[in-house]
Design a protein around this motif. Sequence first.
Motif, PDB file in Angstrom:
ATOM      1  N   ALA A  91      -5.981   2.920  -0.343  1.00 52.17           N
ATOM      2  CA  ALA A  91      -4.682   3.058   0.319  1.00 52.17           C
ATOM      3  C   ALA A  91      -4.348   4.536   0.387  1.00 52.17           C
ATOM      4  O   ALA A  91      -4.683   5.295  -0.526  1.00 52.17           O
ATOM      5  N   SER A 106      -2.330  -0.555   9.068  1.00 52.31           N
ATOM      6  CA  SER A 106      -1.499   0.641   8.986  1.00 52.31           C
ATOM      7  C   SER A 106      -0.099   0.321   9.484  1.00 52.31           C
ATOM      8  O   SER A 106       0.059  -0.391  10.483  1.00 52.31           O
ATOM      9  N   HIS A 163      -1.704   0.366  -7.515  1.00 58.48           N
ATOM     10  CA  HIS A 163      -1.746  -0.813  -6.629  1.00 58.48           C
ATOM     11  C   HIS A 163      -3.193  -1.273  -6.430  1.00 58.48           C
ATOM     12  O   HIS A 163      -3.479  -2.472  -6.444  1.00 58.48           O
ATOM     13  N   TRP A 218       5.465  -1.633  -0.480  1.00 58.56           N
ATOM     14  CA  TRP A 218       5.007  -0.394  -1.124  1.00 58.56           C
ATOM     15  C   TRP A 218       5.556   0.827  -0.407  1.00 58.56           C
ATOM     16  O   TRP A 218       5.887   1.828  -1.022  1.00 58.56           O
ATOM     17  N   SER A 219       5.633   0.750   0.927  1.00 55.69           N
ATOM     18  CA  SER A 219       6.049   1.907   1.713  1.00 55.69           C
ATOM     19  C   SER A 219       7.500   2.300   1.453  1.00 55.69           C
ATOM     20  O   SER A 219       7.909   3.406   1.786  1.00 55.69           O
ATOM     21  N   TYR A 246      -0.017  -9.979   2.809  1.00 56.00           N
ATOM     22  CA  TYR A 246      -0.563  -8.692   2.370  1.00 56.00           C
ATOM     23  C   TYR A 246       0.068  -7.552   3.168  1.00 56.00           C
ATOM     24  O   TYR A 246       0.354  -6.487   2.627  1.00 56.00           O
ATOM     25  N   VAL A 280       2.268  -4.383   1.666  1.00 53.46           N
ATOM     26  CA  VAL A 280       2.095  -2.964   2.006  1.00 53.46           C
ATOM     27  C   VAL A 280       3.424  -2.395   2.500  1.00 53.46           C
ATOM     28  O   VAL A 280       3.799  -1.273   2.145  1.00 53.46           O
ATOM     29  N   SER A 336      -4.999  -4.920  -7.828  1.00 54.43           N
ATOM     30  CA  SER A 336      -5.383  -5.875  -6.777  1.00 54.43           C
ATOM     31  C   SER A 336      -6.617  -6.704  -7.108  1.00 54.43           C
ATOM     32  O   SER A 336      -6.987  -7.580  -6.330  1.00 54.43           O
ATOM     33  N   LEU A 363      -7.814  -4.721  -2.694  1.00 57.04           N
ATOM     34  CA  LEU A 363      -7.439  -3.466  -2.042  1.00 57.04           C
ATOM     35  C   LEU A 363      -8.539  -2.447  -2.285  1.00 57.04           C
ATOM     36  O   LEU A 363      -8.796  -2.055  -3.421  1.00 57.04           O
ATOM     37  N   ALA A 406      -3.750   0.648   4.339  1.00 53.84           N
ATOM     38  CA  ALA A 406      -4.365  -0.072   3.231  1.00 53.84           C
ATOM     39  C   ALA A 406      -5.581  -0.810   3.770  1.00 53.84           C
ATOM     40  O   ALA A 406      -5.499  -1.460   4.820  1.00 53.84           O
ATOM     41  N   LEU A 421      -0.466   4.647  -5.752  1.00 60.14           N
ATOM     42  CA  LEU A 421      -1.420   3.932  -4.899  1.00 60.14           C
ATOM     43  C   LEU A 421      -2.644   3.472  -5.687  1.00 60.14           C
ATOM     44  O   LEU A 421      -3.147   2.364  -5.472  1.00 60.14           O
TER      45      LEU A 421
END
Length: 191
Positions: free
Chosen positions: A105, A161, A94, A35-36, A28, A32, A98, A102, A178, A91
Amino acid sequence: MAGCLAGSLGAAAIAGPAAAADQVPPSYVEQVRAWSQDPTVLITLRAWNQKHAALTQAEIERLDQDWRAQTNSAQKPLIAEILGAPLSSLLLRHQADSGGELIEAFVMSRHGLNVGQSAVTSDYWQGDEAKFQQSFGRGARAVHFGAVEVKDSGRRAQQVSLTITDPKTGEPIGAITAEFDLDLIALTSGS
């Protein structure tokens, strides 16, 4: 990952040794991190950081006060601007995809201000909080796990984070947080 509870109001930290443990599974955390590096995240952060490079601490605190006031107001121009941004839509997608794992985020600029989020946060400036200081404040590849909390629903949750690094320059340009439902993750993974 699978959807979508929102917010973290009414959460209480769990006491004891489990409070500081990194209970969000590594897969997970890597999701994240992926995603960043989405172009929407990077473009938004580059533009925001450039446009607001000279922002003073007094201006940051004024923006944070405005945000807090707007959370209880019918007029929400700053909140609407951030929630209406393409990054917030990403976000939110996402979060919706989930299946409830999630909870929320958000992405923060180099000043610690939210530039995109899946749900309204209680404050706009995260720069004075561990989630920002222990990720962005520690440089590239830094990861910070928040305390495990129990939500109003009775379910355990934890924030993770990460520093967001610009792949073009290798420089930290922001951070992403997240928050995950640990109980739902355990249920769906069979743990």
